[in-house]
Design a protein around this motif. Structure first.
Motif, PDB file in Angstrom:
ATOM      1  N   ASN A   1       0.696  -1.242   0.134  1.00  8.14           N
ATOM      2  CA  ASN A   1       0.118  -0.143   0.164  1.00  8.14           C
ATOM      3  C   ASN A   1       0.799   1.304   0.130  1.00  8.14           C
ATOM      4  N   LEU A   2       0.450   2.200  -1.163  1.00 15.22           N
ATOM      5  CA  LEU A   2       1.318   3.159  -1.163  1.00 15.22           C
ATOM      6  C   LEU A   2       0.683   4.609  -0.960  1.00 15.22           C
ATOM      7  N   LEU A   3       1.154   5.722  -0.293  1.00 16.45           N
ATOM      8  CA  LEU A   3       0.630   6.806  -0.210  1.00 16.45           C
ATOM      9  C   LEU A   3       1.783   7.987  -0.736  1.00 16.45           C
ATOM     10  N   ILE A   4       1.299   8.662  -1.454  1.00 13.02           N
ATOM     11  CA  ILE A   4       2.196   9.694  -1.985  1.00 13.02           C
ATOM     12  C   ILE A   4       2.183  11.262  -1.469  1.00 13.02           C
ATOM     13  N   ILE A   5       2.928  11.683  -0.980  1.00 14.23           N
ATOM     14  CA  ILE A   5       3.011  13.291  -0.345  1.00 14.23           C
ATOM     15  C   ILE A   5       3.306  14.265  -1.630  1.00 14.23           C
ATOM     16  N   GLY A   6       2.302  15.104  -1.910  1.00 17.77           N
ATOM     17  CA  GLY A   6       2.262  15.922  -2.852  1.00 17.77           C
ATOM     18  C   GLY A   6       1.284  15.798  -4.077  1.00 17.77           C
ATOM     19  N   ALA A   7       0.977  16.745  -4.589  1.00 18.95           N
ATOM     20  CA  ALA A   7      -0.032  16.366  -5.678  1.00 18.95           C
ATOM     21  C   ALA A   7       0.233  17.268  -7.051  1.00 18.95           C
ATOM     22  N   GLY A   8       1.590  17.186  -7.483  1.00 15.41           N
ATOM     23  CA  GLY A   8       1.917  18.090  -8.581  1.00 15.41           C
ATOM     24  C   GLY A   8       2.487  17.141  -9.783  1.00 15.41           C
ATOM     25  N   GLU A   9       3.346  17.810 -10.404  1.00 13.28           N
ATOM     26  CA  GLU A   9       3.734  16.952 -11.707  1.00 13.28           C
ATOM     27  C   GLU A   9       4.418  15.728 -11.407  1.00 13.28           C
ATOM     28  N   ALA A  10       5.293  15.858 -10.408  1.00 18.26           N
ATOM     29  CA  ALA A  10       6.223  14.626  -9.808  1.00 18.26           C
ATOM     30  C   ALA A  10       5.324  13.504  -9.573  1.00 18.26           C
ATOM     31  N   ALA A  11       4.333  13.793  -8.722  1.00 19.73           N
ATOM     32  CA  ALA A  11       3.154  12.744  -8.480  1.00 19.73           C
ATOM     33  C   ALA A  11       2.675  12.220  -9.611  1.00 19.73           C
ATOM     34  N   ARG A  12       2.197  13.058 -10.672  1.00 22.29           N
ATOM     35  CA  ARG A  12       1.587  12.534 -11.664  1.00 22.29           C
ATOM     36  C   ARG A  12       2.457  11.451 -12.473  1.00 22.29           C
ATOM     37  N   GLU A  13       3.930  11.909 -12.727  1.00 25.23           N
ATOM     38  CA  GLU A  13       4.815  11.156 -13.325  1.00 25.23           C
ATOM     39  C   GLU A  13       5.191   9.640 -12.439  1.00 25.23           C
ATOM     40  N   ILE A  14       5.051   9.785 -11.227  1.00 22.71           N
ATOM     41  CA  ILE A  14       5.054   8.465 -10.285  1.00 22.71           C
ATOM     42  C   ILE A  14       3.974   7.601 -10.447  1.00 22.71           C
ATOM     43  N   ILE A  15       2.739   8.188 -10.331  1.00 25.20           N
ATOM     44  CA  ILE A  15       1.512   7.356 -10.526  1.00 25.20           C
ATOM     45  C   ILE A  15       1.424   6.748 -12.085  1.00 25.20           C
ATOM     46  N   LYS A  16       2.077   7.373 -13.000  1.00 28.87           N
ATOM     47  CA  LYS A  16       1.983   6.828 -14.355  1.00 28.87           C
ATOM     48  C   LYS A  16       2.907   5.702 -14.668  1.00 28.87           C
ATOM     49  N   THR A  17       4.060   6.009 -14.015  1.00 26.82           N
ATOM     50  CA  THR A  17       5.057   4.851 -14.140  1.00 26.82           C
ATOM     51  C   THR A  17       4.578   3.528 -13.161  1.00 26.82           C
ATOM     52  N   ILE A  18       3.804   3.647 -12.098  1.00 26.80           N
ATOM     53  CA  ILE A  18       3.343   2.723 -11.309  1.00 26.80           C
ATOM     54  C   ILE A  18       2.189   1.926 -11.989  1.00 26.80           C
ATOM     55  N   LYS A  19       1.291   2.702 -12.558  1.00 23.15           N
ATOM     56  CA  LYS A  19       0.277   2.009 -13.445  1.00 23.15           C
ATOM     57  C   LYS A  19       0.570   1.369 -14.467  1.00 23.15           C
ATOM     58  N   THR A  20       1.687   1.866 -15.231  1.00 28.50           N
ATOM     59  CA  THR A  20       2.152   1.084 -16.280  1.00 28.50           C
ATOM     60  C   THR A  20       3.114  -0.104 -16.050  1.00 28.50           C
ATOM     61  N   LYS A  21       4.112  -0.006 -15.022  1.00 26.17           N
ATOM     62  CA  LYS A  21       5.113  -0.836 -15.114  1.00 26.17           C
ATOM     63  C   LYS A  21       5.064  -1.475 -13.531  1.00 26.17           C
ATOM     64  N   MET A  22       4.326  -0.925 -12.622  1.00 24.46           N
ATOM     65  CA  MET A  22       4.696  -1.540 -11.381  1.00 24.46           C
ATOM     66  C   MET A  22       3.356  -1.766 -10.557  1.00 24.46           C
ATOM     67  N   LYS A  23       2.150  -1.949 -11.363  1.00 20.92           N
ATOM     68  CA  LYS A  23       0.837  -1.998 -10.702  1.00 20.92           C
ATOM     69  C   LYS A  23       0.846  -3.437  -9.915  1.00 20.92           C
ATOM     70  N   ASN A  24       1.586  -4.251 -10.305  1.00 18.31           N
ATOM     71  CA  ASN A  24       1.518  -5.485  -9.402  1.00 18.31           C
ATOM     72  C   ASN A  24       2.625  -5.631  -7.915  1.00 18.31           C
ATOM     73  N   LYS A  25       3.201  -4.256  -7.864  1.00 18.27           N
ATOM     74  CA  LYS A  25       4.061  -4.104  -6.583  1.00 18.27           C
ATOM     75  C   LYS A  25       3.450  -3.196  -5.866  1.00 18.27           C
ATOM     76  N   TYR A  26       2.620  -2.160  -6.152  1.00 19.96           N
ATOM     77  CA  TYR A  26       2.150  -0.875  -5.295  1.00 19.96           C
ATOM     78  C   TYR A  26       0.723  -0.989  -5.362  1.00 19.96           C
ATOM     79  N   ASN A  27      -0.023  -0.714  -4.442  1.00 20.87           N
ATOM     80  CA  ASN A  27      -1.497  -0.620  -4.389  1.00 20.87           C
ATOM     81  C   ASN A  27      -1.511   1.065  -3.942  1.00 20.87           C
ATOM     82  N   LEU A  28      -1.980   1.969  -4.885  1.00 25.53           N
ATOM     83  CA  LEU A  28      -1.973   3.159  -4.536  1.00 25.53           C
ATOM     84  C   LEU A  28      -3.161   3.670  -3.954  1.00 25.53           C
ATOM     85  N   ILE A  29      -2.911   4.123  -2.552  1.00 22.99           N
ATOM     86  CA  ILE A  29      -3.882   4.476  -1.823  1.00 22.99           C
ATOM     87  C   ILE A  29      -4.587   5.820  -2.117  1.00 22.99           C
ATOM     88  N   GLY A  30      -3.466   6.859  -2.137  1.00 17.10           N
ATOM     89  CA  GLY A  30      -4.024   8.107  -2.262  1.00 17.10           C
ATOM     90  C   GLY A  30      -2.821   9.099  -2.395  1.00 17.10           C
TER      91      GLY A  30
END
Length: 296
Positions: free
Chosen positions: A144-173
């Motif tokens: 379970n993963l929580l991200i601090i910050g809701a800017g461009e960097a967060a968007r890039e991290i979310i994009k990477t996780i959803k495309t390449k690492m969705k089996n490793k991390y569950n995005l909480i918010g």
């Protein structure tokens, strides 16, 4: 479950045959009175049998039973609509050419509409059940993963996780101090609250990792947020400054463990190690004010 997978195609064929048969009888019953319905049982049966044969031939030609139901999508469902329309049209053409004693054109058209709806509906339900069970199993082993910050960097991290690492991390918010962003979404991930809600959110969602995605932030504020994250027990990864980010390819590659400079609350003091070395060489030194950082 293994036996069901082994005979998946056979099961789908049998269900489709049942749907075709029932659809013709239901349509005939709805469009005629009881006396006509029972008088036309033979016609209804003949039409259903012919339709079953045509459906199986067309579905076999297009190899639809080789599809993996779990991975079917909108394009596959559109194909099913097309094949059902093609099958229904074939029945109508045979009715006109061969002069078979079949039910009315109106009943054939309505039956094929029911067939298309039923065939797609039960496949969608199967897909939903299969993907839901897989998702539950993945959620059990993902962090379970929580991200601090809701800017461009967060968007890039979310994009990477959803495309390449969705089996490793569950995005909480996401966490952001801007009250105007609360409950908004970034790439489908919701902003849950500000820094003062981090502990509560982590506790409720059993957060395993926290990614600090704010690259440019005053050291005092960074230290405060890091201290809050420390209390959660989650593993913390932090995004460095802009200069360091440019060196790497992705945001996830830039994330690192918390360093002592992150919690100073000021710029680090650069010491003259040569002069200090001359001062303490061959002497016994006692260092005070040390603090154990068990979360590093």
């Amino acid at each position: 479950m293994k036996s069901i997978r082994k005979y998946k195609s056979t099961i789908l064929i049998l269900v489709d045959i049942l749907i075709v048969s029932i659809s013709y009888f239901i349509t005939a019953y709805l469009l005629t009175n009881n006396d006509q319905f029972f008088a036309n049982i033979t016609l209804i049966s003949n039409t259903a049998i012919m339709s079953i044969i045509i459906y199986q031939i067309i579905f076999g030609i297009f190899e639809t039973y080789k599809n993996i139901t779990r991975y079917e999508n909108g394009k596959d469902y559109i194909m099913y609509i097309f094949l059902c329309a093609l099958s229904g049209l074939s029945v109508l053409i045979l009715k006109g050419l061969v002069r078979f004693a079949l039910i009315s054109i109106k009943q054939i058209i309505l039956s094929n509409i029911f067939i298309a709806i039923a065939m797609i509906s039960y496949r969608v339900i199967i897909r939903f059940i299969l993907t839901s069970s897989v998702q539950e199993k993945e959620d059990e082993r993902r962090n379970n993963l929580l991200i601090i910050g809701a800017g461009e960097a967060a968007r890039e991290i979310i994009k990477t996780i959803k495309t390449k690492m969705k089996n490793k991390y569950n995005l909480i918010g996401l966490i952001d101090d801007n009250p105007n962003k609360l409950n908004y979404l970034i790439s489908g991930v919701r902003i849950l609250g500000d820094r003062y809600q981090i502990e509560e959110i982590c506790k409720q969602n059993k957060v395993d990792y926290i990614f600090f995605s704010i690259a440019n932030i005053p050291n005092i504020e960074k230290r405060e947020i890091i201290n809050i994250c420390q209390e959660t027990g989650a593993k913390l990864r932090i995004l460095p400054g802009t200069a360091d980010i440019i060196k790497n390819k992705t945001m996830l590659q830039n994330l690192r463990n918390v360093e002592i400079d992150d919690i100073l609350g000021r710029e680090p003091i650069i010491l003259n190690n040569k002069n200090i070395g001359e001062l303490i060489e061959n002497r016994c030194i006692l260092v005070t004010g040390g603090r154990r950082l068990n979360w590093l």
